[in-house]
Every structure is written in C-alpha cells, then in structure tokens.
Design a protein around this motif. Structure first.
Motif, PDB file in Angstrom:
ATOM      1  N   GLU A   1       1.145  -1.028   0.382  1.00  0.00           N
ATOM      2  CA  GLU A   1      -0.053   0.038  -0.489  1.00  0.00           C
ATOM      3  C   GLU A   1       0.513   1.318   0.445  1.00  0.00           C
ATOM      4  O   GLU A   1       0.754   2.299  -0.276  1.00  0.00           O
ATOM      5  CB  GLU A   1      -0.519   0.055   0.742  1.00  0.00           C
ATOM      6  CG  GLU A   1      -1.971   1.385   1.712  1.00  0.00           C
ATOM      7  CD  GLU A   1      -2.731   1.296   1.108  1.00  0.00           C
ATOM      8  OE1 GLU A   1      -3.724  -0.287   1.817  1.00  0.00           O
ATOM      9  OE2 GLU A   1      -3.901   2.348   0.911  1.00  0.00           O
ATOM     10  N   MET A   2       2.058   1.092   0.864  1.00  0.00           N
ATOM     11  CA  MET A   2       2.330   2.877   1.164  1.00  0.00           C
ATOM     12  C   MET A   2       3.427   2.665  -0.088  1.00  0.00           C
ATOM     13  O   MET A   2       3.802   3.670  -0.690  1.00  0.00           O
ATOM     14  CB  MET A   2       3.988   2.199   1.971  1.00  0.00           C
ATOM     15  CG  MET A   2       3.260   3.038   3.478  1.00  0.00           C
ATOM     16  SD  MET A   2       4.431   2.451   5.031  1.00  0.00           S
ATOM     17  CE  MET A   2       3.059   2.647   6.196  1.00  0.00           C
ATOM     18  N   GLN A   3       4.388   1.494  -1.130  1.00  0.00           N
ATOM     19  CA  GLN A   3       4.982   1.693  -1.562  1.00  0.00           C
ATOM     20  C   GLN A   3       3.706   2.451  -3.446  1.00  0.00           C
ATOM     21  O   GLN A   3       4.322   3.691  -3.671  1.00  0.00           O
ATOM     22  CB  GLN A   3       5.463   0.277  -2.585  1.00  0.00           C
ATOM     23  CG  GLN A   3       6.987  -0.276  -1.563  1.00  0.00           C
ATOM     24  CD  GLN A   3       7.572  -0.476  -2.487  1.00  0.00           C
ATOM     25  OE1 GLN A   3       7.351  -1.322  -4.112  1.00  0.00           O
ATOM     26  NE2 GLN A   3       8.189  -1.441  -1.493  1.00  0.00           N
ATOM     27  N   ALA A   4       2.721   1.597  -3.366  1.00  0.00           N
ATOM     28  CA  ALA A   4       1.678   2.709  -4.330  1.00  0.00           C
ATOM     29  C   ALA A   4       1.638   3.492  -4.504  1.00  0.00           C
ATOM     30  O   ALA A   4       1.425   4.601  -4.930  1.00  0.00           O
ATOM     31  CB  ALA A   4       0.810   1.468  -4.250  1.00  0.00           C
ATOM     32  N   ARG A   5       1.247   3.625  -3.068  1.00  0.00           N
ATOM     33  CA  ARG A   5       0.724   5.502  -2.550  1.00  0.00           C
ATOM     34  C   ARG A   5       2.238   6.332  -2.717  1.00  0.00           C
ATOM     35  O   ARG A   5       1.784   7.121  -3.190  1.00  0.00           O
ATOM     36  CB  ARG A   5      -0.351   5.695  -1.550  1.00  0.00           C
ATOM     37  CG  ARG A   5      -1.327   5.432  -0.859  1.00  0.00           C
ATOM     38  CD  ARG A   5      -1.102   5.259   0.560  1.00  0.00           C
ATOM     39  NE  ARG A   5      -2.493   4.929   1.048  1.00  0.00           N
ATOM     40  CZ  ARG A   5      -3.555   5.605   1.195  1.00  0.00           C
ATOM     41  NH1 ARG A   5      -3.873   6.907   0.704  1.00  0.00           N
ATOM     42  NH2 ARG A   5      -5.243   4.813   1.374  1.00  0.00           N
ATOM     43  N   ASP A   6       3.387   6.311  -1.701  1.00  0.00           N
ATOM     44  CA  ASP A   6       4.609   7.084  -2.564  1.00  0.00           C
ATOM     45  C   ASP A   6       4.866   6.961  -4.159  1.00  0.00           C
ATOM     46  O   ASP A   6       4.946   7.779  -4.681  1.00  0.00           O
ATOM     47  CB  ASP A   6       5.738   6.165  -1.980  1.00  0.00           C
ATOM     48  CG  ASP A   6       6.550   6.878  -1.880  1.00  0.00           C
ATOM     49  OD1 ASP A   6       6.785   8.286  -1.586  1.00  0.00           O
ATOM     50  OD2 ASP A   6       7.822   6.445  -2.189  1.00  0.00           O
ATOM     51  N   LEU A   7       4.194   6.025  -5.186  1.00  0.00           N
ATOM     52  CA  LEU A   7       5.027   5.910  -6.169  1.00  0.00           C
ATOM     53  C   LEU A   7       3.371   7.375  -7.256  1.00  0.00           C
ATOM     54  O   LEU A   7       4.531   8.392  -8.042  1.00  0.00           O
ATOM     55  CB  LEU A   7       4.585   4.511  -7.146  1.00  0.00           C
ATOM     56  CG  LEU A   7       4.385   4.400  -8.945  1.00  0.00           C
ATOM     57  CD1 LEU A   7       5.782   4.691  -9.090  1.00  0.00           C
ATOM     58  CD2 LEU A   7       3.711   3.316  -8.954  1.00  0.00           C
ATOM     59  N   ILE A   8       2.218   7.269  -6.666  1.00  0.00           N
ATOM     60  CA  ILE A   8       1.685   8.196  -6.929  1.00  0.00           C
ATOM     61  C   ILE A   8       1.755   9.521  -6.708  1.00  0.00           C
ATOM     62  O   ILE A   8       1.687  10.841  -7.750  1.00  0.00           O
ATOM     63  CB  ILE A   8       0.203   7.790  -7.006  1.00  0.00           C
ATOM     64  CG1 ILE A   8       0.005   6.298  -7.053  1.00  0.00           C
ATOM     65  CG2 ILE A   8      -0.883   9.283  -7.283  1.00  0.00           C
ATOM     66  CD1 ILE A   8      -0.323   6.706  -8.715  1.00  0.00           C
TER      67      ILE A   8
END
Lengths: 70, 714
Positions: free
Chosen positions: B577-584
């Motif tokens: 979840e954190m990686q996906a959000r950070d990417l965006i």
C-alpha cells in the motif's frame, strides 16, 4: 585545578580548534540526551516553559564546561 | 438608559470577539515577523561583533532556516548543519585534489552536484534539504577557494562559523519567543481527517470516491512531514511520534477497504445486479448510522466512546444480520449469493480496521497525556518509499549540466560574478528538483529574485551609505527582512519570498567593506539573471513529470507492483500500500484534485490497491493449505501476474478461465480430502473477488496511452 591540565586549544588533524568548541559540542550532546530522557518521562509537563528550561540547562552546562577550561 | 447599556454591552462583546479573532489569526503572523527580525538582528550583531568576513552569510542562513513552526526550525537547522559540514569536507577534498587544473575540478564538482540533486529527490522533507545545502556549500566554499587555494581552510572555517551563528540565532529566537508548536497542527489535521472520513462513511460520497481519497492521501503525507519534525519538539508531539505513525497506517488500511467496498457496490450496480448491491448497502447501514451522531461526526470523548461501542456491537451482531439478509436474498430468483458474501467479508474487514483506527485515534485525541504506543510495540515503521530511478537520474544530469554550462560561461568570458551565477544555478536546480511543475516554480522564484535585485539597488546606493552604526544597519536591512518574512509566511507567495531573501542577501553590500560598487552590482545582477535563465531552460528541456510518457510509465509501474504482490512472498499489505501511494505521490500528478489527469491517476491507484490487497490476502490463505490446493493457488497467482505484466485480451481470458475452473472445483465440493470447509469459504470469496476485478478491467479501457500508441502504430 582542572584548567591547569586542559589546554586552551587542541590540534585536530593539525588544525587548532579551541577547547571551548569541544565543550560546546559536549554540552549539546549532554543536553540532547537529557532532553530525550525528560521527554520520555513526561517531566516537561511539570515545567512552565520547556524551551526556556532547555536553553537554560544548555547554557548552564556549557558554562560549567567552559569554566573547567579557563 | 437600558438601551444604551445594552448597546455598550453588545459593542464590548463585538470588540472582544474581534480581538479574539485577531489574536488567533493575525497575531501569530505579526509575532512571526517580529521573531524573524529579531533572529536576523541577533545574527548580524554576533557576526559583526566577532568580525566575521561575511555577516551577510549569517543573515542568509537565518532567512533560509526560519519557519513559522519552532520544531521545523530545529529540524531544518539540524539538516542544514549536516549538509553544510559534508559540503565543506567535500570542498576541502576537491580543492586539495584539483586546485591546479580547472577541468577535472569542474567535472568533479558537477558529479557532486548531480549526486546532491539525486539525493534531494530521493529523500523527503528536510532530509532532502540537507542535500540541497551540501551542494550549495560547495559553491560558497569550494569555488571561492579555487581563486586562492592557500586560503581554503580559512574560508571554510569562517563560512562554517557564520552559518553556525545564523543557525543558533534562528533556533534560539524561535524556541524562546512565542514558540509555535506543531502539536496543535497535528491535532487539527487528525481531527479534520477523522471528520472527513466519518462524513464519507456516514453520508456516502456525492461526487465520486476519487477526490475524497486524494484528499486523504495528501493529509497523510502532510502528517508524515509534520511527524518528521517532531523529534526536536518539547511538547506531546514527540512522545506520540509512534502513535501518529500507527494511526497513519491504520487510517490507510481503513480508507482503502472502504474504497474497495464502494467500488464493489458500484460495479454490481453497473452490471444491473441491484439486489446484491442493495443488500450490501443495507448491511453497511448500521455502521454508517453509528458513525454520524445527529448528522455530525463524534467530537468529544463520550461520542467517541459511544462510537467505539457501536462498532463493537456491529462486529458482534454481524453474523446474525448477514444471515437475515441472505435469507431475504434467497427468495429472489437470480440472486448471486457469492457476491454478497464477498462484500460481507470486506465489510467485516472494514469494521475491524475501523475499530483499530478508532482505538489509536481516541488515544491521541482524548487521552494524550496518559498513554502512548510504545515504539517497540509498533514496528511497521516509516512510510516505505518507491523510488523510480529514471526521473532521479534525469534530475541529477540536469543539475550537473547546469553547473557545467555556467562554469563554461564563467571560464570563456572571464566574468567576475561567475561564482554567484553558479551558486544560484545550483540552488535552483537542487531545490526545485522535486517540484511537480518546475517551470511555474522557477517563474515565481524569478519574480522574487528580481524584487531582491531592485531592493538591493535601493539599499546599496541610498541607504547603506548613510548607515554608520549597528542600529542604522538594522534599519537598512529591516524592509528586506520583513518583506521576505511576510511573503514566505503565506503559502501562495512562499517561493517569491525565498527568491527575494536569497537574492538580497547574496548581493547586499556589507561584506568586508560597506557601501556600493555599481560595477559589481550590475555584474551580480546579470549573474543572477543568467543563472535563472540557464536553469529555467534546463528545467523546461527536461520536464519529465509533465510528459505523457511519464504518466504511462507510472501506470506500468503500478501494474508491476501488482506483479510483485503476486510473486514476491516478502511483500506485506502495508508495504504494498505504501509503495503504491508513494509512487503516485512522487509522480507529481496528484497535487490538483480538480485535474482530469490526477483523477485518472487516483483511479488507477484505487484499482491497483483493490487487486493487490486481494492477491496478498489470497497468498495469506495459501500459507496454511495442503500441497494440492496450494499448487493450484500458485498457478492462479502466476496467471494473474502474467496478465498484469502483459495486459491483453488473451492473457485476461486465460486468467478468467482458470479462475472459473478453480471456482467450479471449489463450489462442486470435490475438494473433500484436500480442504476443510472453513478453508474453502474464504478462498472462494477471495477468488471470486479477484475474478470480478479482472473481469471489470475488460470493460474499462485497458490502457489509454497504450491504445494511443497502438493506433499510432497501425
């Protein structure tokens, strides 16, 4: 007395650094540790103005170290 | 007479109200301006008293680190000190190695600036700032030292002392005088987030889920940036650092689950399966009613306690409620039981996560003094970062090239203010590397620089010549400081303020000798302009974030994350979840909620989170199965990963067929020896959910950019 033993300047990598600077760093580290401890035990709740206490403690400690040198 | 009395009382009440408003809204700003002035004057006094070469450097330091919040000043100063010391050490090395030849010197300097730019892009908050200053220090120490290499050490130690004086005065003043604590801000953000989420949960979203979700995400990162600065605070904020982190993680979980649930309902409605959708909404109704009390979110301790109780009741009574709804649904002819079961599972997860979130929230808001989460008890630490090396290397190359171009201009035309141009060039290319729209940023900054240049002219020519003592000097610089402080305190003009402050104190004429030197003034002004133009051109040439190609890349990377979630056994739900959000977040496309692009990005993010969490949950189920069904699950994961790696009709069909086959096997009850019934149930709902998501991908356009490319190729 202590100040007869401690030189006023120290050679750090052949550069002369005032011992007072070292005292400053030492005091900063000491206050940093003390501050962590005070915060962890919620002792700042008992103090009217924590920032002032922190600064005052720092200057007190720095002066003590400084007086050891001079 | 009574009427007059009444009037007077009314007037007094109005005045009191107005006074209270003024004290709350405007007084902090005035206090801040006062603090800013005081810090600058203190730094100036100490620097002059100690007869330092460039008192302006101390002032520039004050301008750079001053911030509205005291804790922020401490953090900024801390990283500034680290950045400066590292920059000075590198400058000493560089001069020692290459002082005799300028080409290798500038190549090495450009590499260093590239490294610093990359660092400032990879790290967040004030850590990023440390890298900016490591680069900038090379310019104010290393470059002047090349002209007189034998004075390098002296230059370095003087600059370090000047910066130290500036830092100490800024810290002292902002700590001791009218300190503005972060804790109030943090609490305000926490409460706001809770209010928004309660309203969303209770009343539903009228204008789609994407915008509220985007807002939550921004709050999350804002909170994280506050949290990064609480280490130097004296109040409750520091004690609660871990608690805030836990709250962030739990909020992320509950908001995602809610969005996933609502998307499921929307999908069912879109497919015309309104019975199932209505049943799910009716299942959620008790929770929605509990969250809002008289149409308002709970705000006091009692309301929160009641809400917690209501959520627990909901969890306890859920099975009964669910079987009632299932019975009602069974009377309908074409109702699909499996879809309701899938939604019910999501709802149960939502209730569990909401309870966990509320527990931490109550701890923070209602009883902040009594308890906090122990750091050892909660270790899902730090927001995981997702670093894309392409934009980072582009920024690094840009920073290095900017320095090299300015150096080339300096060397070829033998221009006295080259160092100043390089200094500003490096500041702009490192400071704005992470900006989502660098051109607009540079433009704003340039306005500030122009203002600064104009102000320096007035100061140098008319005022400084009349400044005979310390007080007069203070009066001369006061307008520039006040203007900088005022501009930088307002978010809309913060960059103008930064430009003004930096330009003014880079050029103001009281270093070594007081007064004005027109030739130097014009040279310096031209230097600043050239630096701005060069870095502006470099930014516009390499504006990666704005290109459509970058957006396509982000979408591809999101899919790659799903592949990782399928195949990498170490990927946890929180990390995913954190990686996906950070990417965006880093892609810089989500800063304007009204933008069509940002809505599309958030849509893609929601879709990714949906499938990713489902896949990770499936993997969790797989861990305690016997050999045969585990093999089947492995095959499922591989097929899903394959589809997300190479989206296309064929791979999608393949995955769907396999899922149908698997589901048929599970529902046919042929798994007797391999599986227990309690294992088959969650497996079935999870697989069914994944099937729904993948099937829905077909109706939505798979990949707008890919489609464009396909059309272009054809």
């Amino acid at each position: 007395m202590l100040h007869e033993w401690i030189p006023r300047e120290l050679a750090f990598l052949d550069a002369h650094v005032p011992t007072l600077f070292l005292a400053f760093l030492l005091a900063a580290v000491a206050i940093w540790l003390l501050d962590k401890w005070l915060a962890a035990w919620n002792l700042y709740d008992l103090v009217w103005y924590p920032a002032l206490l922190r600064v005052a403690l720092f200057f007190g400690l720095f002066s003590v170290f400084g007086l050891m040198v001079y | 007479m009574p009427r007059i009395n009444h009037g007077v009382r009314l007037l007094a009440a109005c005045m009191q109200q107005a006074g209270a408003d003024w004290y709350r809204q405007d007084f902090p700003l005035i206090g801040y301006l006062f603090k800013y002035l005081l810090a600058a004057f203190l730094a100036l006094w100490v620097a002059l008293k100690m007869e330092m070469d460039q008192p302006a450097t101390a002032l520039l330091t004050v301008v750079i680190v001053m911030h509205f919040r005291s804790g922020m000043v401490m953090t900024k100063s801390y990283y500034r000190l680290i950045g400066t010391v590292i920059g000075i050490l590198f400058s000493l090395l560089l001069v020692a190695w290459f002082a005799q030849d300028r080409f290798p010197f500038f190549i090495a300097a450009a590499l260093w600036i590239g490294l610093c730019t990359a660092g400032s892009l990879v790290y967040r908050n004030f850590q990023s700032y440390g890298f900016v200053l490591a680069g900038y220090t090379l310019c104010i120490v290393g470059l002047p030292a090349t002209l007189t290499p034998w004075h390098t050490f002296q230059i370095a130690s003087t600059r370090l002392s000047e910066i130290g004086v500036g830092l100490l005065s800024a810290m002292l003043v902002s700590e001791l005088i009218l300190p503005q604590r972060l804790w109030e801000n943090i609490q305000a953000v926490l409460r706001g987030k809770f209010r928004d989420f309660s309203q969303l949960l209770g009343a539903g979203a009228s204008a789609g889920l994407n915008q509220p979700f985007l807002k939550f995400m921004q709050d999350l990162y804002q909170l994280e940036s506050f949290r990064a600065s609480v280490q130097f605070e004296t109040d409750d904020a520091r004690v609660h650092s871990t608690t805030i982190n836990q709250l962030n993680v739990r909020f992320m979980a509950v908001s995602t689950t809610y969005v996933v649930f609502q998307r499921l309902v929307q999908r069912l409605q879109a497919q015309g399966r309104s019975h199932e959708a209505n049943a799910l909404l009716a299942l959620m109704q008790p929770l929605a009613e509990a969250v809002l009390i008289d149409g308002r979110p709970a705000s006091d301790a009692q309301g929160l306690a009641r809400l917690q109780q209501a959520v627990t009741d909901f969890q306890l009574g859920f099975t009964a409620l669910f079987s009632r709804h299932l019975q009602a649904l069974a009377t309908l002819p074409d109702a699909n039981r499996l879809e309701v079961e899938t939604g019910a599972e999501l709802l149960q997860r939502l209730a569990t996560e909401l309870a966990a979130y509320l527990q931490t929230y109550v701890l923070l808001v209602a009883h902040p003094h009594t308890r906090q989460v122990d750091r050892r008890a909660f270790t899902a630490d730090q927001l995981h970062m997702h670093i894309d090396w392409l934009p980072v290397s582009i920024a690094a190359i840009r920073g290095a090239l900017t320095l090299l171009i300015l150096a080339a201009i300096w060397m070829t035309i033998d221009w006295p203010s080259g160092i100043l141009a390089m200094t500003l060039g490096v500041i702009t290319s490192t400071l704005f590397a992470a900006s989502p729209s660098p051109m607009a940023t540079i433009r704003q900054f340039a306005v500030g620089v122009l203002l600064g240049i104009a102000l320096v002219y007035v100061s140098n020519v008319f005022w400084l010549t009349a400044a005979h003592d310390y007080v007069m000097l203070c009066i001369v610089i006061a307008p520039a400081i006040l203007l900088t402080a005022w501009l930088s305190a307002r978010p809309a003009t913060a960059l103008v303020g930064a430009g003004l402050g930096i330009a003014y104190f880079l050029m103001v004429g009281f270093n070594q000798a007081l007064g004005d030197n027109p030739v130097k003034y014009f040279n310096d002004s031209i230097a600043l302009m050239i630096a701005l133009v060069v870095s502006g051109i470099m930014f516009s040439l390499t504006d990666y974030a704005a290109s459509p190609w970058a957006k396509a890349r982000v979408l591809t990377q999101l899919r790659q994350l799903v592949v990782d979630a399928c195949l990498n056994p170490d990927m946890t739900a929180t990390a995913f979840e954190m990686q996906a959000r950070d990417l965006i977040q880093r892609s810089g496309n989500v800063h304007r909620p009204q933008d069509a692009d940002s809505v599309r990005m958030v849509e893609a993010l929601c879709a990714t989170l949906e499938i990713g969490h489902a896949v990770i949950a499936l993997r969790a189920v797989a861990s305690d199965l016997s050999v045969q069904p585990r093999k089947l699950l492995q095959h499922t994961l591989v097929l899903i990963a394959h589809y997300y790696k190479q989206p296309g009709q064929k791979n999608q069909q393949q995955a769907l067929q396999w899922l149908d086959h698997f589901l048929g096997w599970l529902q046919g009850g042929e798994y007797d020896q391999a599986l227990a019934a309690w294992q088959a149930q969650p497996l079935t709902t999870q697989l069914h959910f994944i099937r729904l998501v993948i099937a829905a991908e077909a109706s939505a356009s798979p990949h707008p950019v890919l489609k464009q490319e396909a059309a272009y190729a054809a």
